[in-house]
Design an enzyme around this catalytic site. Structure first.
Site, PDB file in Angstrom:
ATOM      1  N   GLN A 177       0.806  -1.229   0.000  1.00 21.32           N
ATOM      2  CA  GLN A 177       0.000   0.000   0.000  1.00 21.32           C
ATOM      3  C   GLN A 177       0.834   1.272   0.000  1.00 21.32           C
ATOM      4  O   GLN A 177       0.302   2.358  -0.178  1.00 21.32           O
ATOM      5  CB  GLN A 177      -0.957   0.027   1.195  1.00 21.32           C
ATOM      6  CG  GLN A 177      -2.143  -0.918   1.066  1.00 21.32           C
ATOM      7  CD  GLN A 177      -3.114  -0.551  -0.072  1.00 21.32           C
ATOM      8  OE1 GLN A 177      -3.166   0.583  -0.548  1.00 21.32           O
ATOM      9  NE2 GLN A 177      -3.882  -1.521  -0.527  1.00 21.32           N
ATOM     10  N   SER A 197       3.194  -4.119  -5.712  1.00 18.81           N
ATOM     11  CA  SER A 197       2.211  -4.494  -6.723  1.00 18.81           C
ATOM     12  C   SER A 197       1.897  -3.232  -7.525  1.00 18.81           C
ATOM     13  O   SER A 197       1.392  -2.250  -6.967  1.00 18.81           O
ATOM     14  CB  SER A 197       0.957  -5.016  -6.005  1.00 18.81           C
ATOM     15  OG  SER A 197       0.236  -5.866  -6.836  1.00 18.81           O
ATOM     16  N   THR A 235       8.672 -16.770 -18.519  1.00 14.62           N
ATOM     17  CA  THR A 235       9.009 -15.666 -19.423  1.00 14.62           C
ATOM     18  C   THR A 235       8.516 -14.347 -18.835  1.00 14.62           C
ATOM     19  O   THR A 235       7.379 -14.243 -18.380  1.00 14.62           O
ATOM     20  CB  THR A 235       8.381 -15.918 -20.811  1.00 14.62           C
ATOM     21  OG1 THR A 235       8.904 -17.159 -21.295  1.00 14.62           O
ATOM     22  CG2 THR A 235       8.722 -14.812 -21.789  1.00 14.62           C
ATOM     23  N   CYS A 325     -12.089  -8.344  -2.106  1.00 19.89           N
ATOM     24  CA  CYS A 325     -11.798  -9.761  -1.915  1.00 19.89           C
ATOM     25  C   CYS A 325     -12.218 -10.507  -3.163  1.00 19.89           C
ATOM     26  O   CYS A 325     -13.062 -10.058  -3.921  1.00 19.89           O
ATOM     27  CB  CYS A 325     -12.429 -10.253  -0.615  1.00 19.89           C
ATOM     28  SG  CYS A 325     -13.882 -11.224  -0.779  1.00 19.89           S
TER      29      CYS A 325
HETATM   30  C1  LIG Z   1      -1.350  -4.589   2.177  1.00 22.57           C
HETATM   31  C2  LIG Z   1      -1.494  -5.511   1.010  1.00 22.57           C
HETATM   32  N1  LIG Z   1      -0.676  -6.564   0.897  1.00 22.57           N
HETATM   33  C3  LIG Z   1      -0.736  -7.404  -0.140  1.00 22.57           C
HETATM   34  C4  LIG Z   1      -1.683  -7.235  -1.138  1.00 22.57           C
HETATM   35  C5  LIG Z   1      -1.721  -8.191  -2.279  1.00 22.57           C
HETATM   36  O1  LIG Z   1      -1.480  -7.542  -3.489  1.00 22.57           O
HETATM   37  P1  LIG Z   1      -1.863  -8.241  -4.867  1.00 22.57           P
HETATM   38  O2  LIG Z   1      -3.320  -8.635  -4.777  1.00 22.57           O
HETATM   39  O3  LIG Z   1      -1.624  -7.225  -5.901  1.00 22.57           O
HETATM   40  O4  LIG Z   1      -1.004  -9.443  -4.997  1.00 22.57           O
HETATM   41  C6  LIG Z   1      -2.583  -6.166  -1.050  1.00 22.57           C
HETATM   42  C7  LIG Z   1      -3.645  -5.967  -2.061  1.00 22.57           C
HETATM   43  O5  LIG Z   1      -4.686  -5.443  -1.785  1.00 22.57           O
HETATM   44  C8  LIG Z   1      -2.478  -5.277   0.041  1.00 22.57           C
HETATM   45  O6  LIG Z   1      -3.290  -4.216   0.169  1.00 22.57           O
END
Ligand SMILES: Cc1ncc(COP(=O)(O)O)c(C=O)c1O
Length: 373
Positions: A177, A197, A235, A325
């Site tokens: 985040q 991410s 890849t 979710c």
């Molecule tokens: C604090 C946190 N950790 C991990 C994740 C997992 O990220 P991703 O779904 O992009 O793998 C999220 C996604 O909402 C997140 O908010």
């Protein structure tokens, strides 16, 4: 339409779209191929790695591209237990399920013990309790998030890094985040593992990375062609990696101004809610202490409160009843439960980005007044 669900995902930045389109049009080579097509693709990936490393103050050799934050988190937790002899993990009850479920799996297999750090009513970690747990156990892996995805509470990163160093613990910080939103100096903050991410800061979905401190060696999750210096076979997602790096670069280039802008939006929303809605409360930190992008609002019990999220959607305002979710359903939030929030009230997470405006907040307040009261 108003989009206030930026903690779930963000729209792509136009600069990111442009960078990705160029690669899609011009670079289809497999980065493992030794001919010119492959070499061009390889250069794009290595340039992306340098951009990420520069902004995190780490070496490019410490960055490994993955498919998402979840993959990077799984890789670290599995690796720490299976390859580094870690038998004790310290975490908190408000972590993301990518962390909690990975740990649960290993604990269930009898491979590690788990301790949970105490948290207060706003989701702040009790650092005395944390240090106490560390000192009573063998070498631990610490898995704590930089900012909570539901309530925005921020971890004092430097302090936790120092405590981990003092007790020779390994530190995985879930920075999903905060990457691209706060400056993170992974070297000075003494983090061993950080995760990212891209879709959380206006980059594409399906790509992330793991920062793996050069002094720590773990084995890969995936077996195969040995890409990413043997750490992540498969890849490479070249379009995604270029998009991630562009999003990271844009985010860091404009970070101070963006943080200020979004902070002001959040403060304005808080002020308006307090002025306009009797009995409004907040889960986590609603002031400047919390992450600027996240505001978790607890609404008073009115006859329409339970339908609020649904009615906001009908009025064209997207927010969230908790974290996004996979089933799309709203289940009881483990985070709100863990901080002792009043679960009989309706809580909604509003999360902001640089693309939101004050006018959108004004509209949202009007809609809330109309459909809540
Ligand atoms: C604090 C946190 N950790 C991990 C994740 C997992 O990220 P991703 O779904 O992009 O793998 C999220 C996604 O909402 C997140 O908010």
């Amino acid at each position: 339409m108003v989009y206030f669900d930026n903690a779930a995902t963000t729209p792509l930045d136009p600069e990111v779209i442009e960078a990705m389109i160029q690669v899609m049009k011009n670079n289809f080579g497999n980065p493992s191929s030794v001919h010119a097509f492959g070499r061009e693709a390889r250069v794009l990936i290595e340039d992306a790695r340098k951009i990420v490393a520069l902004n995190l103050n780490v070496s490019p050799s410490e960055i490994f591209f993955t498919s998402c934050g979840t993959e990077a988190i799984n890789m670290v937790i599995e690796g720490a237990v299976n390859d580094l002899g870690i038998k004790h993990i310290i975490t908190s009850p408000i972590e993301h399920h990518a962390v909690l479920h990975s740990i649960e799996k290993l604990a269930h297999q009898g491979k590690c013990k788990v301790s949970f750090v105490k948290i207060d009513h706003s989701g702040n970690f009790d650092l005395t309790d944390f240090e106490n747990i560390l000192s009573l156990n063998e070498r631990s892996l610490v898995c704590l998030m930089h900012a909570n995805n539901e309530i925005g509470t921020i971890l004092p990163l430097k302090e936790v890094g120092d405590i981990c160093e003092k007790h020779n613990a390994l530190f995985l910080c879930d920075t999903v985040q905060t990457m691209g939103k706060l400056r993170i100096d992974a070297t000075n903050m003494k983090i061993h593992f950080a995760v990212c991410s891209a879709h959380k800061f206006h980059g594409p979905k399906g790509v992330g990375f793991l920062y793996l401190n050069g002094n720590v060696k773990i084995n890969p999750l995936l077996q195969g062609g040995g890409q990413e210096r043997n750490m992540r076979s498969g890849t490479e997602n070249i379009y995604g990696i270029v998009g991630l790096a562009k999003a990271f670069e844009v985010a860091h280039r404009n970070m101070d101004a963006d943080v200020e802008y979004i902070k002001n939006l959040k403060a304005y929303f808080v002020k308006k809610l307090k002025e306009e809605i009797n009995g409004i409360q907040f889960n986590g930190e609603s002031d400047q202490k919390g992450l600027h992008t996240i505001l978790n609002v607890s609404f008073p019990k009115t006859k329409n409160a339970e339908m609020l999220l649904y009615n906001l959607d009908i009025e064209g305002i997207a927010a969230s009843g908790g974290s996004a979710c996979s089933s799309g359903s709203i289940s009881e939030s483990h985070v709100l439960k863990a901080i002792g929030a009043d679960l009989s009230r309706t809580s909604i997470r509003f999360s902001f980005s640089k693309f939101n405006t004050k006018e959108e907040i004004d509209r949202c307040i009007e809609v809330i007044k109309k459909v809540l009261l």
